[in-house]
Write an enzyme that holds these catalytic residues in place. Structure first.
Site, PDB file in Angstrom:
ATOM      1  N   GLU A 142       0.845  -1.202   0.000  1.00 39.86           N
ATOM      2  CA  GLU A 142       0.000   0.000   0.000  1.00 39.86           C
ATOM      3  C   GLU A 142       0.877   1.247   0.000  1.00 39.86           C
ATOM      4  O   GLU A 142       1.927   1.275   0.652  1.00 39.86           O
ATOM      5  CB  GLU A 142      -0.898  -0.072   1.244  1.00 39.86           C
ATOM      6  N   ILE A 144       0.012   4.399   1.102  1.00 39.23           N
ATOM      7  CA  ILE A 144      -0.111   5.255   2.281  1.00 39.23           C
ATOM      8  C   ILE A 144      -1.191   4.746   3.234  1.00 39.23           C
ATOM      9  O   ILE A 144      -2.247   4.298   2.798  1.00 39.23           O
ATOM     10  CB  ILE A 144      -0.389   6.730   1.873  1.00 39.23           C
ATOM     11  N   ASP A 146      -3.360   6.398   6.086  1.00 35.70           N
ATOM     12  CA  ASP A 146      -3.683   7.720   6.616  1.00 35.70           C
ATOM     13  C   ASP A 146      -4.612   7.522   7.812  1.00 35.70           C
ATOM     14  O   ASP A 146      -4.172   7.242   8.926  1.00 35.70           O
ATOM     15  CB  ASP A 146      -4.319   8.528   5.483  1.00 35.70           C
ATOM     16  N   LYS A 149      -8.508   3.537   7.501  1.00 39.85           N
ATOM     17  CA  LYS A 149      -9.795   2.893   7.188  1.00 39.85           C
ATOM     18  C   LYS A 149      -9.651   1.905   6.028  1.00 39.85           C
ATOM     19  O   LYS A 149     -10.199   0.809   6.054  1.00 39.85           O
ATOM     20  CB  LYS A 149     -10.821   3.963   6.780  1.00 39.85           C
ATOM     21  N   THR A 150      -8.903   2.329   5.016  1.00 37.45           N
ATOM     22  CA  THR A 150      -8.735   1.461   3.844  1.00 37.45           C
ATOM     23  C   THR A 150      -8.085   0.153   4.260  1.00 37.45           C
ATOM     24  O   THR A 150      -8.543  -0.932   3.906  1.00 37.45           O
ATOM     25  CB  THR A 150      -7.853   2.163   2.788  1.00 37.45           C
ATOM     26  N   VAL A 196      -0.018  14.801   0.687  1.00 42.39           N
ATOM     27  CA  VAL A 196       1.116  14.678  -0.230  1.00 42.39           C
ATOM     28  C   VAL A 196       0.658  14.115  -1.571  1.00 42.39           C
ATOM     29  O   VAL A 196      -0.310  13.358  -1.638  1.00 42.39           O
ATOM     30  CB  VAL A 196       2.218  13.768   0.363  1.00 42.39           C
ATOM     31  N   ASP A 202      -2.362  10.693  -5.818  1.00 45.30           N
ATOM     32  CA  ASP A 202      -3.068  11.697  -6.620  1.00 45.30           C
ATOM     33  C   ASP A 202      -3.814  12.719  -5.772  1.00 45.30           C
ATOM     34  O   ASP A 202      -3.940  12.586  -4.560  1.00 45.30           O
ATOM     35  CB  ASP A 202      -4.109  11.009  -7.508  1.00 45.30           C
TER      36      ASP A 202
HETATM   37  O1  LIG Z   1      -5.799   5.294   5.436  1.00 42.13           O
HETATM   38  P1  LIG Z   1      -6.883   5.908   4.600  1.00 42.13           P
HETATM   39  O2  LIG Z   1      -7.353   7.217   5.168  1.00 42.13           O
HETATM   40  O3  LIG Z   1      -8.012   4.970   4.310  1.00 42.13           O
HETATM   41  O4  LIG Z   1      -6.214   6.351   3.213  1.00 42.13           O
HETATM   42  C1  LIG Z   1      -5.344   5.520   2.480  1.00 42.13           C
HETATM   43  C2  LIG Z   1      -5.859   5.260   1.096  1.00 42.13           C
HETATM   44  O5  LIG Z   1      -6.090   6.492   0.393  1.00 42.13           O
HETATM   45  C3  LIG Z   1      -5.614   6.351  -0.927  1.00 42.13           C
HETATM   46  O6  LIG Z   1      -6.566   5.725  -1.744  1.00 42.13           O
HETATM   47  P2  LIG Z   1      -7.728   6.491  -2.556  1.00 42.13           P
HETATM   48  O7  LIG Z   1      -9.038   6.169  -1.939  1.00 42.13           O
HETATM   49  O8  LIG Z   1      -7.371   7.943  -2.699  1.00 42.13           O
HETATM   50  O9  LIG Z   1      -7.676   5.781  -3.978  1.00 42.13           O
HETATM   51  P3  LIG Z   1      -6.443   5.702  -5.021  1.00 42.13           P
HETATM   52  O10 LIG Z   1      -5.428   4.748  -4.452  1.00 42.13           O
HETATM   53  O11 LIG Z   1      -7.080   5.174  -6.272  1.00 42.13           O
HETATM   54  O12 LIG Z   1      -5.871   7.095  -5.195  1.00 42.13           O
HETATM   55  C4  LIG Z   1      -4.389   5.457  -0.745  1.00 42.13           C
HETATM   56  O13 LIG Z   1      -4.031   4.814  -1.928  1.00 42.13           O
HETATM   57  C5  LIG Z   1      -4.826   4.499   0.327  1.00 42.13           C
HETATM   58  O14 LIG Z   1      -5.396   3.320  -0.226  1.00 42.13           O
HETATM   59  N1  LIG Z   2      -2.562  11.704  -2.589  1.00 40.79           N
HETATM   60  C1  LIG Z   2      -2.869  11.361  -1.342  1.00 40.79           C
HETATM   61  N2  LIG Z   2      -3.771  10.390  -1.124  1.00 40.79           N
HETATM   62  C2  LIG Z   2      -4.019  10.097   0.164  1.00 40.79           C
HETATM   63  N3  LIG Z   2      -4.870   9.189   0.675  1.00 40.79           N
HETATM   64  C3  LIG Z   2      -4.770   9.281   1.999  1.00 40.79           C
HETATM   65  N4  LIG Z   2      -3.891  10.225   2.368  1.00 40.79           N
HETATM   66  C4  LIG Z   2      -3.409  10.751   1.223  1.00 40.79           C
HETATM   67  C5  LIG Z   2      -2.450  11.778   0.958  1.00 40.79           C
HETATM   68  O1  LIG Z   2      -1.832  12.425   1.826  1.00 40.79           O
HETATM   69  N5  LIG Z   2      -2.231  12.028  -0.356  1.00 40.79           N
END
Ligand SMILES: O=P(O)(O)OC[C@H]1O[C@H](OP(=O)(O)OP(=O)(O)O)[C@H](O)[C@@H]1O
Ligand SMILES: Nc1nc2[nH]cnc2c(=O)[nH]1
Length: 320
Positions: A142, A144, A146, A149-150, A196, A202
């Site tokens: 993964e 990030i 943050d 939840k993901t 970031v 993105d």
């Molecule tokens: O810890 P969290 O707060 O749940 O955030 C983390 C998630 O956020 C972003 O996904 P996003 O939903 O933006 O989709 P993407 O990967 O397609 O950009 C990132 O790739 C992680 O999967």
């Molecule tokens: N691009 C981007 N996606 C996120 N998803 C959760 N946190 C972040 C962040 O800091 N940057």
């Protein structure tokens, strides 16, 4: 990771810890695409540092898992770049040591962010059936963590398919107040609570093509200008915000509030007659069609929408 899951939790490293006061490097010191000029604040973590750290994570993973077969599960979209680089380095180590780590790579897509906000609406797209993970050693990769939840949702989903073991590699972990407590087993960097972009991360699909890694999205701009611009060029969007904002029902006066996502109100006017509000008249005609207005923008919502609009109209020559 999560307490309710059968994953080892002990002895996790925080990775390279970036302090809250880290200003990053000046953009002037790096090359980055012209189409993002004015949009970024600094280079937060240079690409080379990410590469070196990834190499070390690969070594740690090899040390722990070497000689087991693993299934790499890359979390799209943002995870693709880190996953590709990590797998590349594990392969290089495999070629050059006595240990060997046979790997297969699979992908899963989770999406929850709109603008820079996590939403409750978390979708797993594709690979819903992960029965190929049953009895396997799984390495989730993964970009990030943050709010976490993901990761929490994904772990529950993966657990249901009874893998033999689950490990998680996360390039970035954010220091956030309400974290779910899900920490990866392998962490690249612990970063402050800032948004970031770059290295496949993105902002509404922009900046994935930014290779100067992990830059901060710029938010310092003139709010009055932005508001004027939005009102003039995006009344439709403005009205959309109003429709969807439950607060719009509450007040018989209108007010416009612009705030940053840290809740600091930058610019606010409330219950002021339109003729005194220093906003072009025609905008007020539109606003006043709706009585009881409260508009709340977050900086980035507002700013990014302008960016999208700007990019959208590049070809037709309308610029902000
Ligand atoms: O810890 P969290 O707060 O749940 O955030 C983390 C998630 O956020 C972003 O996904 P996003 O939903 O933006 O989709 P993407 O990967 O397609 O950009 C990132 O790739 C992680 O999967
Ligand atoms: N691009 C981007 N996606 C996120 N998803 C959760 N946190 C972040 C962040 O800091 N940057």
């Amino acid at each position: 990771m999560a307490d309710d899951l059968t994953i080892q939790t002990g002895g996790k490293e925080r990775g390279i810890v970036i302090n809250d006061d880290w200003p990053g490097y000046s953009l002037e010191l790096f090359n980055y695409p012209k189409h993002y000029s004015g949009d970024l604040e600094c280079v937060y973590i240079p690409h080379g540092v990410i590469m070196d750290r990834t190499e070390r994570l690969a070594r740690n993973i090899m040390g722990d898992l070497g000689d087991h077969d693993i299934v790499v599960l890359c979390v799209l979209k943002a995870g693709y770049q880190f996953c590709a680089d990590l797998v590349e380095r594990i392969k290089a180590l495999s070629r050059n040591s006595d240990h060997t780590l046979p790997m297969s790579v699979n992908f899963i897509r989770l999406k929850s962010y709109v603008n820079d906000q996590s939403t409750e609406d978390l979708h797993i797209v594709g690979a819903e059936d992960l029965s190929f993970l049953t009895g396997k050693n799984v390495l989730i990769v993964e970009a990030i963590v943050d709010t976490g939840k993901t990761m929490k949702t994904l772990l529950k989903h993966v657990e249901a398919f009874r893998p033999k073991m689950i490990k998680v590699a996360g390039l970035l972990v954010k220091r956030v107040p309400n974290s779910s407590g899900c920490l990866p087993d392998y962490v690249g960097f612990e970063i402050p609570n800032r948004f970031v972009v770059g290295y496949a991360l993105d902002y509404n699909e922009y900046f994935r093509d930014l290779n100067v890694s992990f830059s901060l999205f710029k938010t310092d701009f003139n709010f009055s200008d932005v508001l004027h611009w939005v009102i003039i060029h995006r009344p439709d969007w403005l009205m959309g915000c109003l429709e969807h904002n439950p607060l719009t029902q509450m007040n018989s006066h209108w007010s416009i509030i612009i705030r940053s996502h840290s809740d600091f109100i930058m610019w606010a006017k409330s219950s002021i007659p339109p003729e005194k509000a220093d906003i072009p008249e025609f905008c007020f005609k539109q606003l006043l069609q709706k009585r009881g207005i409260i508009i709340i923008f977050t900086i980035s919502e507002c700013y990014f929408d302008l960016k999208v609009w700007k990019y959208h109209h590049k070809k037709t020559g309308i610029y902000f």
